[in-house]
Write a protein that holds these residues in place. Structure first.
Motif, PDB file in Angstrom:
ATOM      1  N   HIS A 175      37.793  51.556  38.255  1.00 31.83           N
ATOM      2  CA  HIS A 175      36.397  51.290  37.918  1.00 31.83           C
ATOM      3  C   HIS A 175      35.524  52.533  37.903  1.00 31.83           C
ATOM      4  N   SER A 204      26.182  50.633  35.515  1.00 31.53           N
ATOM      5  CA  SER A 204      26.795  51.556  36.473  1.00 31.53           C
ATOM      6  C   SER A 204      26.009  51.595  37.769  1.00 31.53           C
ATOM      7  N   THR A 205      26.686  52.068  38.793  1.00 32.29           N
ATOM      8  CA  THR A 205      26.023  52.265  40.078  1.00 32.29           C
ATOM      9  C   THR A 205      26.717  53.428  40.776  1.00 32.29           C
ATOM     10  N   LEU A 206      26.025  54.025  41.713  1.00 29.83           N
ATOM     11  CA  LEU A 206      26.635  55.139  42.437  1.00 29.83           C
ATOM     12  C   LEU A 206      27.241  54.628  43.739  1.00 29.83           C
ATOM     13  N   LYS A 207      28.492  55.003  43.983  1.00 31.32           N
ATOM     14  CA  LYS A 207      29.104  54.620  45.251  1.00 31.32           C
ATOM     15  C   LYS A 207      29.793  55.851  45.836  1.00 31.32           C
ATOM     16  N   GLU A 208      29.413  56.198  47.012  1.00 30.72           N
ATOM     17  CA  GLU A 208      29.962  57.381  47.694  1.00 30.72           C
ATOM     18  C   GLU A 208      30.027  58.595  46.766  1.00 30.72           C
ATOM     19  N   ILE A 267      30.393  54.343  39.314  1.00 30.84           N
ATOM     20  CA  ILE A 267      31.401  53.301  39.056  1.00 30.84           C
ATOM     21  C   ILE A 267      30.779  52.162  38.234  1.00 30.84           C
ATOM     22  N   LYS A 310      29.371  48.694  37.687  1.00 31.11           N
ATOM     23  CA  LYS A 310      28.645  47.792  38.585  1.00 31.11           C
ATOM     24  C   LYS A 310      29.421  46.495  38.834  1.00 31.11           C
ATOM     25  N   TYR A 323      32.229  46.136  39.688  1.00 34.23           N
ATOM     26  CA  TYR A 323      33.149  46.265  40.820  1.00 34.23           C
ATOM     27  C   TYR A 323      32.423  46.520  42.151  1.00 34.23           C
ATOM     28  N   GLU A 324      31.145  46.210  42.193  1.00 34.79           N
ATOM     29  CA  GLU A 324      30.452  46.266  43.495  1.00 34.79           C
ATOM     30  C   GLU A 324      31.044  45.218  44.434  1.00 34.79           C
ATOM     31  N   ASP A 325      31.433  44.077  43.844  1.00 32.34           N
ATOM     32  CA  ASP A 325      32.160  43.051  44.598  1.00 32.34           C
ATOM     33  C   ASP A 325      33.634  43.174  44.238  1.00 32.34           C
TER      34      ASP A 325
END
Ligand SMILES: Nc1nc2c(c(=O)[nH]1)N[C@H]1C(S)=C(S)[C@@H](COP(=O)(O)OP(=O)(O)OC[C@H]3O[C@@H](n4cnc5c(=O)[nH]c(N)nc54)[C@H](O)[C@@H]3O)O[C@H]1N2
Ligand SMILES: Nc1nc2c(c(=O)[nH]1)N[C@H]1C(S)=C(S)[C@@H](COP(=O)(O)OP(=O)(O)OC[C@H]3O[C@@H](n4cnc5c(=O)[nH]c(N)nc54)[C@H](O)[C@@H]3O)O[C@H]1N2
Ligand code: SF4
Ligand SMILES: [Mo]
Length: 581
Positions: free
Chosen positions: A393, A441-445, A449, A451, A453-455
């Motif tokens: 993702h 999209s979103t920022l993860k660490e 990635i 969005k 796949y936030e869940d």
């Protein structure tokens, strides 16, 4: 050091660190790439590329090439102009040329040589095709490799498989079968039957996840009734598996966190969508979806949730059986149909009739050898793009890292033709790319990635109209001829389909008594062709193997497509073998 992403058709979507001399290294800090690349990218600069445009064998300038392209587009009816895109580069911006050809009212080849049969099945069951990344699979206890060969095709999954109980379901003894707790060397095309058999046994042994079935699936009772009507004997015969092995499989997975990684091998048949639905049904019976370390993962829809910037409506031609003979002008981008499309004789016959073939690609191949006009592309280091991966993702930016006088980008070509024909110009590359990213999209660490796949995949919902998992309720198997060998079409380490270093041997079971370099002839109703032999200990006695990209790999493959998904069905046939003396 700057970062980009591998453009190739591969699960891994590697993040690449590029230094001043354009040396490519795996990005050490990327959670999937973990600092290493594969053969293709490690040797990327050693593969010769097309440097100059050519028309009828003569080198020409890029201006001249674009002028000839324009002239040909004007000279031939749009309805007799075919746009055909392969998967040489999977960047989002590669689709930009479609925009021009749709505006031009040309016909677009639609469908796939790859995974669309299975994708159609996944969509029917789950409403959307999401992946389990290596980070998810890492949390599994048992991993089933079901017609997927990660050592070759998905090497960045290997660290996640370390220490897991592996189960391999593959007619070939792939490398990982040696480390597996169980290898079911299934008969090709047997997977639907094995999956339904497993569902039957799960029900008989009360192993099903009742809560999941009740709360998250639409039609579990109908499904159980449906499969209990299929004779057990038929399920065993069609898959040629031993009941002991099926029992062993169930013991290995009982109460465990199970990830099932499915590849394209299982769906190279007319009912490929139903095969994926059956494997999905097995996952659903066990309640694997939406849980840590669990699930079923195929080649996912990488663009799911994102804006599709080049979605167009146009007249289409089914890609796997495209009738090139109907068209005067054929524009082929990023593909090599003369090698990779099924039924080479039909492809050749059609291309022979075309008045003008345009090849827009990076390397010479069988198709460029036949083209009238050759337009070199820019490499991924020389143009702006964006990679969404079908195996994880993470969003991969692909900025232009170097100016080059060679080739033209897909954006550049599309923009030039849109202008020449007075159509609306494209937005800037930056705004198209940023628009796609911003859409989902979103920022993860610190990493961008998807969005979606936030869940966990399917944790909250399935994407079907009912919001629930939907079981299959029918399939239609079209029986193969009784006589002859199955001809397996699989991937090889050093090639990416027909790109890079291909392996042209026909692999045959050692039991046939051939020695290396013996010549044999294969024949079926699609054609006849000679091959050099390589004996192998990895094959069933009823299977032969030709790697994707091998010379003449598609002389005998069917001029036909899947029931759903407009997908090529490379293994829906058998072949006869004779020694050439
Ligand atoms: N090095 C390398 N990597 C690649 C590629 C490449 O050419 N080279 N190609 C890329 C592309 S385009 C794709 S689509 C992916 C594909 O990735 P994979 O799906 O992993 O690739 P395949 O080798 O086509 O098929 C996997 C396995 O399916 C098995 N198989 C064949 N028929 C059957 C069957 O009837 N039942 C079962 N259970 N198994 C069967 C084959 O023996 C093979 O081991 O890989 C990508 N990655
Ligand atoms: N027998 C058999 N046939 C198969 C398969 C099989 O397993 N067995 N596998 C099938 C599968 S899964 C797939 S995906 C297809 C793949 O088949 P194709 O889509 O034809 O892919 P490639 O053979 O990799 O050829 C891609 C071409 O794209 C060009 N290219 C690379 N980068 C760029 C770029 O940035 N821009 C442009 N314009 N061109 C570029 C290169 O010149 C290269 O020759 O083959 C299918 N055919
Ligand atoms: S493993 Fe796949 S994504 Fe990574 S460098 Fe090789 S082809 Fe590219
Ligand atoms: Mo593919």
């Amino acid at each position: 050091m700057r970062l980009t992403t591998c453009p190739l058709d591969c699960f891994d979507g590697c993040s690449i660190a590029v230094n001043e001399e354009l040396k490519l290294k795996g990005n050490k800090s990327h959670p999937i790439t973990q600092g290493y690349l594969c053969h293709h990218l490690n040797h990327y600069h050693t593969f010769e590329r097309i440097e100059e445009p050519r028309y009828l064998g003569q080198s020409i300038s890029m201006e001249e090439a674009l002028r000839i392209l324009e002239e040909k587009l004007r000279a031939h009816e749009p309805s007799k102009t075919l746009y055909f895109k392969g998967s040489g580069n999977l960047g989002v911006m590669q689709g930009v040329t479609k925009r021009f050809f749709a505006e031009h009212k040309a016909v677009l080849a639609s469908g796939s040589l790859c995974d669309e049969a299975g994708d159609a099945g996944v969509n029917e069951s789950r409403g959307a095709n999401l992946c389990l990344s290596p980070l998810h699979v890492k949390e599994a206890e048992v991993v089933i490799l079901w017609g997927r060969n990660p050592t070759v095709t998905n090497s960045h999954m290997l660290p996640a498989l370390k220490g897991k109980t592996l189960i391999v379901i593959d007619p070939i003894k792939i490398d990982l079968a040696q480390n597996a707790a169980l290898h079911i060397q299934i008969k090709p095309k047997g997977d639907l039957y094995l999956a339904l058999l497993l569902c039957r046994l799960i029900a008989i042994e009360d192993m099903e996840d009742q809560t999941f079935l009740n709360e998250r699936t639409l039609n579990p009772k109908d499904f159980l009734e449906y499969i209990s009507g299929i004779p057990m004997r038929k399920l065993l015969d069609k898959s040629e598996v031993h009941l002991d092995d099926v029992g062993a499989l169930l013991r290995l997975i009982q109460g465990k966190k199970v990830s099932i990684l499915v590849g394209i091998g299982v769906q190279k048949y007319s009912f490929g969508h139903s095969v994926l639905r059956a494997i999905d049904a097995f996952g659903a019976m066990l309640g694997l979806f939406g849980k840590v370390g669990c699930g079923v993962s195929y080649l996912s829809n990488s663009g799911f949730g994102f804006n599709a910037p080049f979605k167009v409506s146009a007249k289409t031609e089914p890609l796997p059986i495209a009738n090139f003979g109907k068209y005067d002008l054929i524009f082929i981008q990023g593909g090599n149909p003369l090698s990779q499309m099924p039924c080479t004789s039909k492809v050749k016959e059609g291309l022979d009739k075309a008045k003008c073939i345009v090849y827009f690609g990076l390397h010479e191949n069988e198709t460029s050898a036949k083209a009238h006009l050759i337009i070199p592309a820019k490499s991924f280091l020389e143009k702006e793009d964006l990679k969404l991966s079908y195996g994880h993702h993470f969003i991969g930016r692909m900025p232009k890292l170097v100016e080059s006088a060679l080739g033209i980008s897909e954006y550049g070509l599309a923009q030039a033709m849109l202008k020449a024909f007075g159509h609306e110009a494209l937005q800037s590359e930056e705004s198209i790319i940023e628009g796609v990213i911003a859409s989902n999209s979103t920022l993860k660490e610190g990493f961008l990635i998807s969005k979606t796949y936030e869940d966990l995949p399917y944790e909250k919902t399935f994407y079907t109209p009912s919001g629930k998992f939907e079981f299959l309720d029918e399939y239609e198997d079209e029986p193969l001829e009784e006589e002859g060998f199955f001809l397996i079409a699989a991937k090889q380490n050093k090639s990416l389909n027909s790109q890079f270093v291909t392996d042209d041997y026909l692999y045959v079971p050692r039991s046939l008594g051939f020695v290396q370099e013996d010549r044999v002839r294969l024949t079926n109703r699609y054609g006849s062709c000679e091959y050099s032999v390589m004996p192998s200990d990895t094959l069933r006695d009823d299977c032969l193997l030709l790697y994707s990209g091998a010379k003449n790999a598609n002389q005998l493959t069917p001029h036909a497509m899947s029931q759903k998904g407009q997908c090529a069905i490379y293994q829906e046939m058998k072949v006869k073998l004779e020694k050439v003396t």
